[in-house]
Scaffold this active site. Structure first.
Site, PDB file in Angstrom:
ATOM      1  N   ILE A  22       0.843  -1.194   0.000  1.00 58.84           N
ATOM      2  CA  ILE A  22       0.000   0.000   0.000  1.00 58.84           C
ATOM      3  C   ILE A  22       0.877   1.243   0.000  1.00 58.84           C
ATOM      4  O   ILE A  22       1.705   1.429   0.894  1.00 58.84           O
ATOM      5  CB  ILE A  22      -0.923   0.030   1.234  1.00 58.84           C
ATOM      6  CG1 ILE A  22      -1.728  -1.264   1.330  1.00 58.84           C
ATOM      7  CG2 ILE A  22      -1.849   1.238   1.205  1.00 58.84           C
ATOM      8  CD1 ILE A  22      -2.349  -1.504   2.689  1.00 58.84           C
ATOM      9  N   ASP A  68      10.297   8.838  -0.735  1.00 53.64           N
ATOM     10  CA  ASP A  68       9.651   9.955  -1.409  1.00 53.64           C
ATOM     11  C   ASP A  68       9.182   9.470  -2.780  1.00 53.64           C
ATOM     12  O   ASP A  68       9.994   9.221  -3.676  1.00 53.64           O
ATOM     13  CB  ASP A  68      10.631  11.122  -1.561  1.00 53.64           C
ATOM     14  CG  ASP A  68       9.977  12.349  -2.192  1.00 53.64           C
ATOM     15  OD1 ASP A  68       8.786  12.277  -2.558  1.00 53.64           O
ATOM     16  OD2 ASP A  68      10.680  13.367  -2.328  1.00 53.64           O
ATOM     17  N   ASN A  87      -2.359   4.116  -3.655  1.00 49.51           N
ATOM     18  CA  ASN A  87      -3.192   5.118  -2.999  1.00 49.51           C
ATOM     19  C   ASN A  87      -2.521   6.490  -2.897  1.00 49.51           C
ATOM     20  O   ASN A  87      -3.202   7.506  -2.798  1.00 49.51           O
ATOM     21  CB  ASN A  87      -3.557   4.636  -1.583  1.00 49.51           C
ATOM     22  CG  ASN A  87      -4.228   5.709  -0.767  1.00 49.51           C
ATOM     23  OD1 ASN A  87      -5.390   6.035  -0.965  1.00 49.51           O
ATOM     24  ND2 ASN A  87      -3.482   6.299   0.164  1.00 49.51           N
ATOM     25  N   TYR A 101      -4.491  18.631 -11.122  1.00 54.75           N
ATOM     26  CA  TYR A 101      -4.870  17.522 -10.243  1.00 54.75           C
ATOM     27  C   TYR A 101      -6.012  16.722 -10.863  1.00 54.75           C
ATOM     28  O   TYR A 101      -5.948  15.494 -10.926  1.00 54.75           O
ATOM     29  CB  TYR A 101      -5.294  18.034  -8.867  1.00 54.75           C
ATOM     30  CG  TYR A 101      -5.872  16.932  -7.999  1.00 54.75           C
ATOM     31  CD1 TYR A 101      -5.035  16.003  -7.391  1.00 54.75           C
ATOM     32  CD2 TYR A 101      -7.248  16.811  -7.828  1.00 54.75           C
ATOM     33  CE1 TYR A 101      -5.560  14.973  -6.617  1.00 54.75           C
ATOM     34  CE2 TYR A 101      -7.781  15.782  -7.059  1.00 54.75           C
ATOM     35  CZ  TYR A 101      -6.932  14.869  -6.452  1.00 54.75           C
ATOM     36  OH  TYR A 101      -7.467  13.842  -5.701  1.00 54.75           O
ATOM     37  N   LYS A 158      -5.984  12.746 -12.077  1.00 54.74           N
ATOM     38  CA  LYS A 158      -6.922  11.733 -11.614  1.00 54.74           C
ATOM     39  C   LYS A 158      -7.797  11.201 -12.749  1.00 54.74           C
ATOM     40  O   LYS A 158      -8.254  10.050 -12.703  1.00 54.74           O
ATOM     41  CB  LYS A 158      -7.782  12.295 -10.479  1.00 54.74           C
ATOM     42  CG  LYS A 158      -6.992  12.478  -9.186  1.00 54.74           C
ATOM     43  CD  LYS A 158      -6.366  11.168  -8.715  1.00 54.74           C
ATOM     44  CE  LYS A 158      -5.625  11.293  -7.414  1.00 54.74           C
ATOM     45  NZ  LYS A 158      -5.043  10.018  -6.952  1.00 54.74           N
ATOM     46  N   VAL A 178     -13.134  13.482   1.539  1.00 54.69           N
ATOM     47  CA  VAL A 178     -12.851  12.524   2.610  1.00 54.69           C
ATOM     48  C   VAL A 178     -12.162  13.286   3.734  1.00 54.69           C
ATOM     49  O   VAL A 178     -11.372  14.200   3.488  1.00 54.69           O
ATOM     50  CB  VAL A 178     -11.946  11.378   2.112  1.00 54.69           C
ATOM     51  CG1 VAL A 178     -11.755  10.335   3.222  1.00 54.69           C
ATOM     52  CG2 VAL A 178     -12.546  10.718   0.876  1.00 54.69           C
TER      53      VAL A 178
END
Length: 259
Positions: free
Chosen positions: A6, A59, A86, A151, A155, A184
């Site tokens: 993850i 990083d 993620n 951004y 996505k 979120v």
């Protein structure tokens, strides 16, 4: 039990997904930038759920990050059956006013490290009888958003790439799922520089734990696309139906700073 790898696992959705998988007795490989937070999460989850939790502080904006993760996996012979891409973040502001270096670093994390790690890990995942890839996209990826343009574009790539990959791998042992959350309750708004939207965002936001439960359940059920929350599902539908110019005008009015 095999391992779940993850990225962005030290907090927020990544940490919550890690806990959901630990509850299912998966051993964990946690990757993020902050060593102190990673060590704390690994220790807590390992002790609480009696699983192995290894961590790698890295990083993910480094061009070699994906290769470093693969080297770590191969050197330790970790049997990985779940890859959760993620890690990601946003930068708010007009494109020409944000520094190019900052925007390139965001793209490296959101797009290139995710793509490189996926490509490098597929042969590893194929060694397992059943494996999963879960990529965290965003509701922002269904539309263009002025002042959040790069951004949302990053996505959009995650969203469309993940659905295409799911189709390409559908006859293999790897199941691919897209998680496309809206707001979120994490530190995303603060890091993106959108404090002027925090109050509105918090009212609409789901908890990271809720999003993680939906994501993990949907992943194991083989669902291609996971949009947590009925309001987000409705929004995704409207974005597909309404003219792009209308959507862009609405998004611009929602995201602009009201001084």
């Amino acid at each position: 039990m095999s391992y779940a790898l993850i990225t962005g696992a030290s907090k927020g959705i990544g940490k919550a997904i890690a806990e959901c998988l630990a509850q299912r007795s998966y051993d964990l490989l946690l990757v993020a930038q902050t060593e102190e937070l990673l060590r704390k999460v690994a220790t807590e989850l390992g002790e609480k759920y009696k699983i192995k939790a290894q961590w790698l502080a890295l990083d993910l904006a480094e061009q070699s990050a994906a290769q470093q993760v693969l080297n770590w996996v191969q050197q330790n012979d970790f049997p990985v059956s779940i890859l959760v891409n993620n890690a990601g973040y946003g930068l708010w502001g007009n494109f020409n006013e944000l520094t190019l270096n900052d925007q390139n670093n965001m793209l490296q994390v959101n797009v290139w490290t995710m793509i490189n790690l996926t490509h490098l890990m597929i042969p590893v995942l194929l060694q397992q009888p059943q494996a999963y890839i879960l990529n965290t996209g965003s509701m922002a990826g269904f539309q263009s958003i002025p002042t959040f343009g790069l951004y949302s574009a990053s996505k959009a790539l995650v969203n469309t790439f993940t659905r295409a990959l799911a189709h390409e791998l559908k006859h293999t042992s790897i199941s691919v799922s897209l998680l496309a959350p809206g707001s979120v309750k994490t530190g995303f708004v603060e890091r993106a520089g959108m404090l002027h939207l925090k109050r509105t965002s918090d009212k609409m936001a789901l908890s990271a734990e809720t999003v993680a439960r939906i994501a993990v359940k949907g992943m194991f059920n083989g669902r291609k696309e996971l949009i947590p929350g009925l309001s987000n599902q409705f929004t995704a539908l409207m974005v597909r139906l309404l003219p792009k110019s209308v959507i862009e005008q609405i998004a611009a009015s929602l995201y602009r700073r009201k001084d």
